[in-house]
Design an enzyme around this catalytic site. Sequence first.
Site, short mmCIF file in Angstrom:
data_model
loop_
_atom_site.label_atom_id
_atom_site.label_comp_id
_atom_site.label_asym_id
_atom_site.label_seq_id
_atom_site.Cartn_x
_atom_site.Cartn_y
_atom_site.Cartn_z
N THR A 173 64.51 13.82 99.21
CA THR A 173 65.22 13.43 98.00
C THR A 173 66.56 14.12 98.19
O THR A 173 66.64 15.10 98.92
CB THR A 173 64.53 14.01 96.74
OG1 THR A 173 63.24 13.44 96.61
CG2 THR A 173 65.30 13.74 95.47
N ARG A 201 56.08 1.66 93.02
CA ARG A 201 55.87 3.09 92.75
C ARG A 201 57.21 3.74 92.40
O ARG A 201 58.20 3.58 93.09
CB ARG A 201 55.25 3.76 93.97
CG ARG A 201 54.99 5.27 93.80
CD ARG A 201 56.12 6.10 94.36
NE ARG A 201 55.82 7.53 94.33
CZ ARG A 201 56.72 8.48 94.56
NH1 ARG A 201 57.96 8.16 94.85
NH2 ARG A 201 56.38 9.74 94.52
N VAL A 202 57.22 4.49 91.32
CA VAL A 202 58.41 5.24 90.93
C VAL A 202 58.05 6.72 90.92
O VAL A 202 56.99 7.10 90.41
CB VAL A 202 58.91 4.80 89.53
CG1 VAL A 202 60.08 5.68 89.08
CG2 VAL A 202 59.32 3.34 89.55
N1 GLY Z 1 60.70 13.29 94.85
C1 GLY Z 1 60.82 11.99 95.33
C2 GLY Z 1 59.68 11.12 95.09
O1 GLY Z 1 58.55 11.59 95.00
O2 GLY Z 1 59.86 9.94 94.99
#
Ligand code: GLY
Length: 304
Positions: A173, A201-202
């Site tokens: 990230t 998926r988020v």
């Molecule tokens: N921290 C990024 C994700 O899990 O999508």
Amino acid sequence: MVHGGAGALDNVRDNKTALRYLESIRTIVEHGRNVMELGGSALQAVEACASLLEDDPVFNAGCGSVLNENGKVELDAAIMDGRDLSAGAVAAVGNIANPVQLARLVMTKSEHVMLISEGAMRFADHCGMERVPEDYFYTPDRVEQLHQARLRHKVMLDHDDSDDDSEDQKYGTIGAIARDPEGNLAAATSTGGIVNKRMGRVGDSPIVGAGVYADNETCAVSATGFGEDFMRTVISKTISDFMLMKGMDANQATEAGIAYLTRKLRGRGGVIVIDQHGNCASGFTTKKMIHGWIEKGGETHCSF
Ligand code: GLY
């Protein structure tokens, strides 16, 4: 402060690769300083830094984003302004080079906080944002990584070279947080998420209070890690609450937040934090986290 992911970083085995990451982090955090020295706000600085991180293919965001189960990118990003808690976020978008800039437009040009998928893309078109072709995202590393994940029938969490699911991962990230000379705080986080993730998926990155938070009364936070852990602990708001309710500073609240993440879930990842006085802190449960910072106008620091 900026970060470029957390994990074991086993792909950073040699000095050349390590220098490549550190140089990028250094250049970008110093760009953030320049933005504010020229009169830019904390919000402008974090948007500029997050955009540069999205433009560097070594990081899992923007052009370097990982691919989902269908071999496509689905990007998540958010930005938050600590002056008034205004926030903008997008989730599961494709064909956008800089999702953090789309998140800023959601914040400033819509009446909403988050737009997702096709609705977010229509809003991008409405705002005149350019769509990039899909091959913009197909770096050879990401295609190979998806291939490996499919062979192993698993969801990989990012640039994982290892067979160990639990620890030897890099949870990619990117994020940027800043406090400007007026005392305003801002935060931005952006990601491609998880390799071979389910369509739709988020993760935590676009969720206010999970992957991103900014409040002038407390702090700015950006998280990097296994998103499901960070959503369940609402880690960024939890760190802010430690300051608000217990009077902690950046170091104390970060330590308390990481301890909570560990105690509740053995959560995997890390955070960068700047408090209202400009103190910088970082914490992570993984072996490493790529990050850089300039505290109170001092020297530039970069670390794994
Ligand atoms: N921290 C990024 C994700 O899990 O999508």
